[in-house]
Design a protein around this motif. Structure first.
Motif, PDB file in Angstrom:
ATOM      1  N   GLN A  39     -11.128   9.776  -0.265  1.00 32.90           N
ATOM      2  CA  GLN A  39      -9.923   9.409  -1.014  1.00 32.90           C
ATOM      3  C   GLN A  39      -9.196   8.246  -0.346  1.00 32.90           C
ATOM      4  N   ARG A  40      -9.145   8.272   0.971  1.00 34.67           N
ATOM      5  CA  ARG A  40      -8.448   7.208   1.679  1.00 34.67           C
ATOM      6  C   ARG A  40      -9.161   5.869   1.479  1.00 34.67           C
ATOM      7  N   TYR A  54       0.834  -1.195   0.000  1.00 34.79           N
ATOM      8  CA  TYR A  54       0.000   0.000   0.000  1.00 34.79           C
ATOM      9  C   TYR A  54       0.872   1.250   0.000  1.00 34.79           C
ATOM     10  N   LEU A  88      -0.367   5.050   0.570  1.00 40.98           N
ATOM     11  CA  LEU A  88      -1.558   5.870   0.763  1.00 40.98           C
ATOM     12  C   LEU A  88      -1.160   7.302   1.080  1.00 40.98           C
ATOM     13  N   THR A 123      -6.315  10.924  -8.651  1.00 44.38           N
ATOM     14  CA  THR A 123      -5.499   9.887  -8.042  1.00 44.38           C
ATOM     15  C   THR A 123      -6.296   8.604  -7.831  1.00 44.38           C
ATOM     16  N   PHE A 124      -7.638   8.698  -7.985  1.00 44.15           N
ATOM     17  CA  PHE A 124      -8.429   7.471  -7.872  1.00 44.15           C
ATOM     18  C   PHE A 124      -8.183   6.559  -9.060  1.00 44.15           C
ATOM     19  N   SER A 174      -8.429   4.686  -1.968  1.00 44.79           N
ATOM     20  CA  SER A 174      -7.087   4.168  -2.229  1.00 44.79           C
ATOM     21  C   SER A 174      -6.829   2.863  -1.488  1.00 44.79           C
ATOM     22  N   LEU A 187      -6.853   4.197 -10.918  1.00 41.64           N
ATOM     23  CA  LEU A 187      -5.883   3.119 -10.875  1.00 41.64           C
ATOM     24  C   LEU A 187      -5.495   2.809 -12.317  1.00 41.64           C
ATOM     25  N   LYS A 213     -10.655   1.868  -6.777  1.00 41.79           N
ATOM     26  CA  LYS A 213     -11.403   2.944  -7.414  1.00 41.79           C
ATOM     27  C   LYS A 213     -12.904   2.672  -7.475  1.00 41.79           C
TER      28      LYS A 213
END
Ligand code: ADP
Ligand code: MG
Length: 600
Positions: free
Chosen positions: A207-208, A198, A200, A342-343, A211, A345, A215
């Protein structure tokens, strides 16, 4: 009779205390992460080797410890977090019992390195079985690193009692997830056997969660928000249609501490009443904030069971808040106001929604079947590599294929050549391309599986005669822990008597006769996955199936099949590497070729 009562020596008392605090490697992970959080770290790195049996190390950039504090930290009941018993009712930290480090040091080899902002130099202390072996002055960045090696080295019974590495790893992952979900504002990373499991970055809660769980989670989340005098509730629940058969994704936090509460869990289940099929459990991430004096955390050494002053009222508030949100959600879909790139993937298939997966796998294709011989490729291949689709691909993805291949209006005239039944040689604008057929096909299948999983299009074929599979207890436990991932790819299982696995449905791409070997190899890959660089279980499943189903090297392919591999490979998102990171093709430029023909 003479006196028989005596005080236990410290190291024995510590070992006994350790029995309560440290049940398994994951307990150490929990305590070390909590200490780093209490030290106000903004970056926390967890390093684990062999499921924590060899090493558990937490490195933080928190406020560190002075030389004296570093020494005292290993004493039992040594804590900086409370002074008086009253403080217990006004806790703002995770720790307070002052026994974690003492307990851990009693049953492992511990190396502590630390430095505070005000010090020039830091301190290193090594402790083994409660004995301080050395204390030195070292140079060290601000913050603390605690490495715990050879856990339970002096309690063999404990060590032997540990479960398989995969299970212990799952427990560690649980603790890591809990800590990181409780503190989305902290950067967390987790390395297992040197591979990054991971990474993060600090962000908001949504968002957390995304991640950590992928997604796809984003669109499932329904926000929860309620402020009352007694308690404030925030977080997310997952829409009822995303409920799970396993209880995995249920997270309750009270004042940012992960807690377990069957009672409050019931409040949530009852809010979902009538919305979930039987046997399904809601997914939730709920954060309760109560005044610290309304909650008693002191009832359990591992501090996960707590008591609320007004438990019944909190139950009622949770239930009505969730009902309200569910009702709201049913009338108005939740706006995704927090979308963040950033989501995305690596496999963001959102924009591919219009086109279905390009390759239709023929269910009759069976690479394990010897009849599918090297010399007589069957019709299966024609359906496997449907050329009509290939042309469509080209239209949709001109940037990929047309740049690479020479423009040729009649693509079936395109010449390719198979060398040693392993390499496919094709002509491209800049020269030649040579593809490894197995690695290329793995890449194609891998992306196809991921697409199907992402789009939730995996279809399952029901077996008329359910299949009993012989697996050991551990493997079955393992499958249970990730049942939803197996389901996402088309497997359907039933469990009997806790130790028998019955397969009632399989992915359409797989034949019944292949199931046992494929499942075995899948389990193997999953249990070793943390050693490679997979980023999720689903990813590992896709890789494993691709590996097992891809055409083997040494298989003769028709011109059409060769061409299809060429075209489908270059329609992939990452055509140049296999799922395991090997090169799928090499190119030889005209320049290189010309050089070879120069005179000596
Ligand atoms: P507790 O957390 O209950 O106080 P521990 O045994 O976990 O007890 O830790 C003892 C003390 O060591 C803490 O109170 C804290 O002062 C110090 N300590 C432990 N880990 C860290 C860390 N990562 N950074 C700074 N101080 C730490
Ligand atoms: Mg602590």
């Amino acid at each position: 009779m003479s006196d028989i009562i005596h005080l236990l020596p410290d190291h024995v008392a510590n070992q006994i205390a350790a029995g309560e605090v440290v049940q398994r490697p994951a307990s150490v992970v929990k305590e070390l992460l909590e200490n780093a959080i209490d030290a106000k770290a903004t970056h926390i790195k967890l390093l684990v080797k062999d499921a924590g049996k060899i090493l558990i190390q937490v490195i933080d950039n928190g406020f560190g410890m002075s030389q004296t504090d570093a020494r005292l930290a290993f004493e039992r009941h040594a804590t900086s977090k409370i002074n008086t018993a009253e403080d217990l009712f006004n806790l703002h930290t995770k720790g307070f019992r002052g026994e974690a480090l003492a307990s851990i040091a009693a049953i492992a080899h511990v190396e502590l390195k630390t430095k505070t902002t005000s010090q020039e130099l830091g301190t290193q202390i090594n402790v083994e079985g409660s004995k301080v072996l050395s204390q030195e002055i070292i140079s060290h960045p601000i913050g603390t690193s605690i490495a715990v090696k050879n856990l339970f080295y002096n309690i063999p019974a404990r060590r032997n009692f540990l479960k398989s590495s995969s299970i212990e790893t799952l427990h560690i992952i649980d603790e890591f997830q809990r800590a990181s979900l409780a503190h989305p504002n902290i950067d967390f990373s987790f390395y297992h056997n040197e591979s990054n499991v991971y990474q993060l970055d600090a962000g908001n809660l949504r968002q957390r969660i995304v991640s950590v769980f992928g997604k796809k989670t984003n669109e499932k989340l329904v926000p929860i928000n309620e402020e009352t005098e007694l308690v404030s509730i925030s977080g997310f629940i997952a829409k009822p249609e995303f409920a799970k058969k396993k209880r995995g994704e249920q997270f309750f936090f009270a004042n940012n501490r992960f807690i377990k509460s069957n009672y409050l869990n019931h409040a949530i289940s009852s809010a979902f009443e009538g919305l979930l099929g039987s046997g399904y459990h809601p997914t939730y991430f709920l954060y309760l904030t109560v005044p610290p004096n309304q909650i008693d955390i002191n009832i359990h050494p591992t501090k996960t069971e707590v008591k609320f002053e007004n438990e019944q009222s909190i139950y009622a508030i949770i239930k009505s808040t969730i009902k309200h949100s569910l009702g709201q959600y049913q009338v108005s879909p939740i706006l995704d106001f927090e979308h963040n790139n950033t989501f995305d993937l690596p496999y963001n298939y959102k924009d591919k929604m219009v086109g279905l997966p390009k390759i239709e796998i023929d269910a009759n294709f069976n690479p394990f079947n010897d009849n599918f011989s090297r010399n007589q490729p069957t019709k299966n291949w024609e359906t496997l590599y449907d050329t009509a689709d290939v042309f469509e691909n080209k239209k949709e993805n001109p940037a990929i294929t047309e740049n690479l291949f020479e423009t040729n209006p009649n693509s079936s005239n395109q010449v390719s050549l198979q060398i040693r039944n392993t390499y496919i040689l094709g002509s491209i604008k800049s020269g030649l391309v040579m593809i490894n057929q197995n690695l290329a096909h793995q890449r194609i299948l891998y992306e196809e599986f991921l697409t199907k999983i992402t789009l939730e299009e995996s279809t399952s074929q029901a077996l008329i005669f359910p299949l009993n599979i012989n697996l050991n207890h551990q493997e079955i436990e393992f499958i249970k822990t990730m049942i939803s991932d197996f389901e996402s790819i088309g497997f359907k299982f039933e469990f009997k008597h806790n130790d028998q696995l019955v397969i009632v449905g399989i992915p359409v791409t797989v034949k019944e006769s292949q199931i046992q070997p494929i499942l075995e190899s899948l389990l193997d890959d999953l249990q070793n996955q943390t050693e490679s660089s997979n980023f999720s279980q689903v990813d590992c499943i896709a890789k494993s199936l691709a590996k097992n189903l891809a055409v083997k090297n040494g298989t003769s392919l028709s011109a059409k099949e060769q061409e299809s591999i060429l075209n489908n490979l270059f329609s992939c998102k990452e055509p140049n590497i296999s799922p395991q990171g090997k090169a799928t093709f090499i190119t030889l430029s005209i320049d290189d070729i010309e050089k070879k023909f120069k005179s000596f």
